[in-house]
Structure formats: C-alpha cells, structure tokens
Write a protein that holds these residues in place. Structure first.
Motif: not given
Length: 327
Positions: A168-196
């Motif tokens: 299943v491919e999902k697309t979400y829309w979000a309003l975010v603060a600022g603007a990520p650079r580059p304009y498009e890309g991939t975030i690859d970052m591990p996640i745990a139950k408690k983030m710091v």
C-alpha cells in the motif's frame, strides 16, 4: 473475583488474535497476565491450550478463569442509528468489498480506557447479516484523512496482508515549519518508542534513536508549495512506525505545525490553528477482490482546509513519486 466464564467467538471476530480479543473484552488484563493464564492452561480455546497469537474461529468457546482487577468485562458502546448516520457521512467511496472514509481530525480509531467514542465502535452500527465493517489499518486520533475499511472478513484478511506486506502506497499532506533542503528527498532515521530532543528554540532537534528498540524508518518527502516560514509538504511513509512522519519532520528541522510533542515551540505559528496539520491524502492498494491496484483520495477538510485557504495552497495539488525509488 469473578467465576469461570465461557464465551463464544462471534462472526465479526473471526480471524481475530486471542490477545486482541482479550484486550477488546477485558482491557484490565495486561498482556503479561494473559500469558500467565495461557501457560497454566487457565485460558483455553475449544478446550485446548493455545498461544496468544492464536487466530479465533466463529463459534469457538473461550474459557476465561476468575479474573482480578474487576470489572470483568468492558461494556461496549452500544451502536445506534446516530452512529450509522455519522459513519455514512464519512464515506467517499463504497463497493461490495470496501468503504473509504474521510476520518475527521480528533476522532479516535479504536477505543481505550478513556475513549468512549471511536470509529471501530461506530462501525458496529453497520453490521448486516452477521458481518460488520472491519478496520485494516489505523490513523492517529489527531490525524485526519483517508481510511480504508473492509466490509467482509475475506476482504479484511486480504487488505490486512497488503498493509503488512507494504503493498500500500500512502501519501500524506503536512504543513511544516520552514522548508527542508533539498526540496525532495528521503529521510532514513531509526525510531524508538522514546525519542530524544537536543538543543533549544529554533535549534531544537529530534535525533536518531539508538539501542535494541530502535527500528528502521524511511520516509520520502517533497515540497509542493512554500509560503514564507512554512511549507506544504507531501510525505510518503515507506515503513510504518508509530508517529514516523511527525518524528522525521522534526528531525530535519521542519516539524509539523501543531505537533508540540516532537516539534516543540517551532511547531506553533500565529494565525493558524494549533491542531496537528497532518492529513492522509491518498492511497494506492490492491483491491481485495480483483487484486488490481486502485487509488483513492480524500478531500482536505477541517482546520487544514482553512489553513490551505489562508495560504492559498492548492487543495487539489497533484503529487507524483519517483518509481522504484526503494527497489
């Protein structure tokens, strides 16, 4: 302490895991307690010893021993005509196998100790001939948008497999603060139950999780439009971790507006609703009967629609993702 009870599995509980059945009927019993009952043979299904992940079948009898922590069973919210009408107002597509709903912001998908009104309970009002619509995935209470609901047990099983199998491919829309650079890309970052979070003010960031409970998490993103200090961002979760999009947006320094948990002060802007600005816009998935891919979209609603009007963002914006990006 209550006495020994015997309960029969209902038609709409066919295929449900035993531990989830217990959570629905006896929410006061913790998973560890259930495991203890199972080890001792105090909880049995169809007269035999079973494990917590045992799939139930209609008509099977479940033996329930005397339980501590009364009350013995959660009283379900009784479905009624009002619930049925409320759910039908949310339907944006329907056929013999599925319903697509546009879930409002603030409506819980499933119940809990402090949640009396929830979508799962409301769906019971649409039960017909022993079949009731079934949830096959979730959306957070504060997130709005598209939800796919199965109308039959077989459809639920096939859709459930599709979601688990990342079909299943999902697309979400979000309003975010600022603007990520580059304009498009991939975030690859591990996640745990408690983030710091580290840093202060505008320099505050969520950092990658470490340790045994850190799980791989990948999100694609692209900026659709910018307006001063905020951006209209499309996000595609490749993995499905809890709060993944919120954590990843905060990690790149562009928290989702209204997300105080991960975004801190940067997630608030004047003149815009303080509610979470995250919306499930569309999904592409294999239809449970034909197996052919279909795409459904939900129209923007609620406070996000008002925000989009305020910034003159396109409420019918088209999003195209690169093919085979993660093959």
């Amino acid at each position: 302490m209550s006495g020994v009870q015997t309960r029969k599995v209902k038609a709409d509980e066919e295929g449900m895991r035993l531990d989830r059945w217990f959570k629905a009927h006896f929410p006061q019993v913790r998973h560890g307690e259930l495991e203890k009952y199972l080890r001792k043979g105090q909880v049995r299904v169809a007269g035999g010893r079973v494990k917590a992940n045992r799939r139930l079948e209609t008509g099977e009898e479940i033996r329930i021993p005397p339980l501590s922590n009364a009350p013995t069973e959660k009283k379900p919210r009784q479905p009624n005509k009002t619930d049925a009408e409320a759910v039908r107002r949310l339907i944006i597509f329907e056929d013999d196998e599925i319903m697509a709903l546009n879930k409002p912001f603030g409506l819980a998908v499933q119940g809990g100790s402090k949640t009396k009104e929830h979508l799962d309970g409301m769906l019971a009002a649409l039960e017909k001939n022993g079949e009731r619509p079934r949830l096959v995935h979730r959306l957070d209470k504060d997130t709005g948008g598209l939800m796919i609901v199965a109308k039959t047990r077989q459809a639920a099983q096939r859709l459930g497999d599709a979601f688990k199998g990342h079909d299943v491919e999902k697309t979400y829309w979000a309003l975010v603060a600022g603007a990520p650079r580059p304009y498009e890309g991939t975030i690859d970052m591990p996640i745990a139950k408690k983030m710091v979070r580290i840093g202060e003010g505008e320099e505050e960031r969520v950092i990658p999780a470490e340790g045994e409970d850190a799980k791989k998490a990948i999100t694609d993103y692209q900026i659709i439009e910018e307006a001063g200090t905020v951006s209209f961002l499309a996000m595609r979760p490749v993995t499905g971790r809890t709060h993944q999009l919120r954590v990843h947006a905060a990690a790149i320094g562009c928290p989702i507006i209204g997300d105080g948990k991960y975004g801190g002060p940067s997630a608030k802007i004047e003149g815009v609703s303080p509610q979470l600005h995250l919306f499930c816009r569309s999904m592409t998935f294999p239809h449970p009967k034909t197996g052919r891919n279909m795409t459904l979209s939900a129209p923007l609603q609620g406070h996000m629609l008002e925000t989009w009007k305020f910034f003159c963002f396109g409420k019918n914006a088209k999003v195209e993702w690169p093919e085979d990006l993660h093959s």
